[in-house]
Design an enzyme around this catalytic site. Structure first.
Site, PDB file in Angstrom:
ATOM      1  CG  HIS A 425       1.740   8.684   1.241  1.00  0.00           C
ATOM      2  ND1 HIS A 425       3.021   8.665   0.747  1.00  0.00           N
ATOM      3  CD2 HIS A 425       1.826   9.256   2.475  1.00  0.00           C
ATOM      4  CE1 HIS A 425       3.848   9.203   1.624  1.00  0.00           C
ATOM      5  NE2 HIS A 425       3.154   9.565   2.689  1.00  0.00           N
ATOM      6  CB  CYS A 444       1.552  10.656   5.921  1.00  0.00           C
ATOM      7  SG  CYS A 444       0.470  12.102   5.863  1.00  0.00           S
TER       8      CYS A 444
END
Length: 533
Positions: A425, A444
């Protein structure tokens, strides 16, 4: 080894049978039955090997005196003699030959028959998909390894040329071959005394002179970064060599040999060789079709790449999980299915209860950019809640952050649904990408150039990928765009990297995982040639 030593044993046992029975076929048949029984007993606890022999009616594939059996024995011994080339445990072939030469009964012969089959299966599985079981080494290595079926190995081996079959087993990707070459280079360096004395200095910079500079110069020469030189001063050639070394080790290449640079200069060739052997094992774990187009995220060098037909077509910096127990990024493979533009951040419960609940208990108006959602999906007014009544277990709310440029996920996320809740992301924290070590996330993978990454993915399905992306972005609403061609994603951990061009480069063992893999390899019998054992 003598090419016919096992045939002699087989013929001798059969000669005993024939002479004892005056050549009567009934006794010969009993010997065949005895051999089958001995094979069945020896293979009883070897499930896949036993399955092969049951299907094969317990016929020998190694211990006969046929040309086929001889060819199989030669091929296996040749492969086992070179197991060390692959960083595998080395078999004591002389001890095995001694056992074979002492065969004196049908029972012994059956045991040797099964021993050969076990050796083949172990070698095939080890060289094809690794010696170790990744999940037993570190909880963050959640990669699943596809092991060859032992019965199928034996069957395939008997149905084709033994030499050709054995050549099909190791990984065929070019990275593996380049690592093997680096292994040979490092072994040669070790045999010739290594890279010389360590550089005993806290820092060195251009213009300096002295014994430490001479030690740096000599070490750079032996490492292959500098041509032979008599310079006693940190001159332009040494500075250029240092810059190249820094680039090869993921350091800021300013040409100044600071503490971090000297730490890498002083790493021994033995330790680098261990990193290469670990990388080879990890390559075996990923010995599968990676996808004509795939995404390759190497945690240790903080990059994410798009690879098309073996060529890197896009690369960006990344930020990975912090080096703390519950935030390290895991290693696994999955398939990217879609991207979400203007994403909502659904705060993981672990973050909500460990980080945000204590803040809300101290100040109900803390983190005001986040919304509290009850079990019925309604936004909760904070002034109506006494947060001090809740524990991490009893906290009844979900926490969400609506789409915005301040969203923790930035303006786009790339989804490959998995049980670890890991994805790639954007992020509003752009300054982190300038850091040398970029381990700051909750697990992440944050991308330095997420828009360009999105354009590259959409280029396969849109004539104007940039317009496709920004048309969705400009709505400011959460929008999902499916990838018409799903893309495999491989999150890996390589501290030794062998690029298509140039020298092998090295990275820090940021999570300490490679140290664990190396210990496991040593416990499995892997040794540094000329160093261990």
């Amino acid at each position: 080894m003598r090419s016919t030593f096992l045939s002699y044993a087989f013929v001798a046992v059969n000669a005993i049978a024939v002479s004892a029975s005056s050549g009567e076929p009934v006794y010969a048949q009993s010997m065949v039955s005895a051999f089958a029984q001995s094979v069945a007993e020896a293979a009883a606890r070897e499930g896949e090997v036993a399955a092969f022999y049951r299907a094969n009616a317990y016929q020998p594939i190694w211990t006969g005196d046929s040309e086929e059996d001889l060819a199989r024995r030669k091929a296996l011994f040749a492969a086992l003699s070179k197991a060390g080339d692959h960083g595998l445990p080395v078999i004591d072939l002389e001890a095995l030959k001694t056992r074979i030469s002492n065969v004196g009964s049908v029972r012994d012969l059956g045991a040797i028959e099964v021993e050969f089959s076990k050796l083949l299966v172990d070698y095939a599985q080890n060289v094809n998909s690794g010696i170790l079981t990744p999940g037993r080494i570190d909880e963050g290595i959640v990669r699943k390894v596809n092991r060859l079926d032992g019965a199928e190995v034996l069957k395939g081996f008997t149905l084709t040329s033994p030499d050709n079959y054995l050549k099909t087993l190791p990984p065929k990707n070019a990275e593996y071959s380049r690592l093997m070459r680096e292994k040979l280079r490092l072994e040669a360096a070790i045999q010739h005394g290594g890279w010389g004395p360590k550089v005993l200095a806290k820092a060195l910079k251009p213009g300096q002179s002295g014994d430490a500079v001479i030690a740096l110069r000599n070490r750079l020469v032996r490492m292959g970064y500098l041509n032979r030189s008599a310079s006693r001063t940190y001159d332009a050639s040494i500075q250029e060599a240092v810059q190249q070394l820094q680039a090869d080790h993921g350091l800021t290449n300013d040409g100044v040999a600071g503490a971090g640079t000297l730490a890498q200069v002083n790493v021994s060739p033995e330790k680098r060789l261990a990193s290469v052997l670990v990388a080879m094992e990890r390559e075996r774990w990923t010995n599968f079709e990676r996808g004509a187009r795939h995404i390759w995220v190497n945690l240790t060098d903080f990059t994410a790449k798009i690879v098309d037909g073996g060529t890197v077509t896009f690369q960006t910096r990344s930020v990975i999980g912090k080096n703390v127990s519950d935030q390290r990024s895991p290693e696994f493979s999955d398939v990217m299915e879609h991207m979400v533009i203007n994403p909502t951040w659904n705060v993981p419960r672990s973050i909500a209860t460990k980080e945000y609940l204590p803040m809300l208990q101290r100040n109900p108006n803390a983190v005001s950019h986040l919304k509290l959602i009850d079990r019925r999906g309604r936004v909760v007014k904070r002034d109506a809640v006494d947060f001090t009544k809740f524990t991490a277990r009893s906290f009844p709310f979900a926490i969400k952050q609506p789409p915005s440029s301040r969203n923790a996920l930035g303006l786009v996320k790339f989804m490959f649904p998995n049980k670890y809740n890991i994805y790639l992301h954007d992020t509003p924290s752009k300054s982190l990408f300038a850091r040398e070590v970029r381990a700051f996330s909750h697990g992440c993978i944050r991308l330095g150039d997420p828009f360009d990454f999105a354009y590259a993915l959409l280029a396969k399905q849109s004539r104007n990928p940039k317009a496709t992306f920004h048309n969705a972005l400009d709505t400011r609403r959460e929008t999902q765009i499916a990838l018409e061609q799903h893309v495999p994603v491989h999150i890996v951990y390589r501290t030794a990297i062998a690029p298509a061009k140039g020298r092998v480069t090295y990275r820090r063992d940021i999570y300490g995982r490679d140290a664990k893999v190396w210990e496991a390899l040593k416990n499995a019998g892997v040794a540094l040639p000329g160093v261990d054992g």
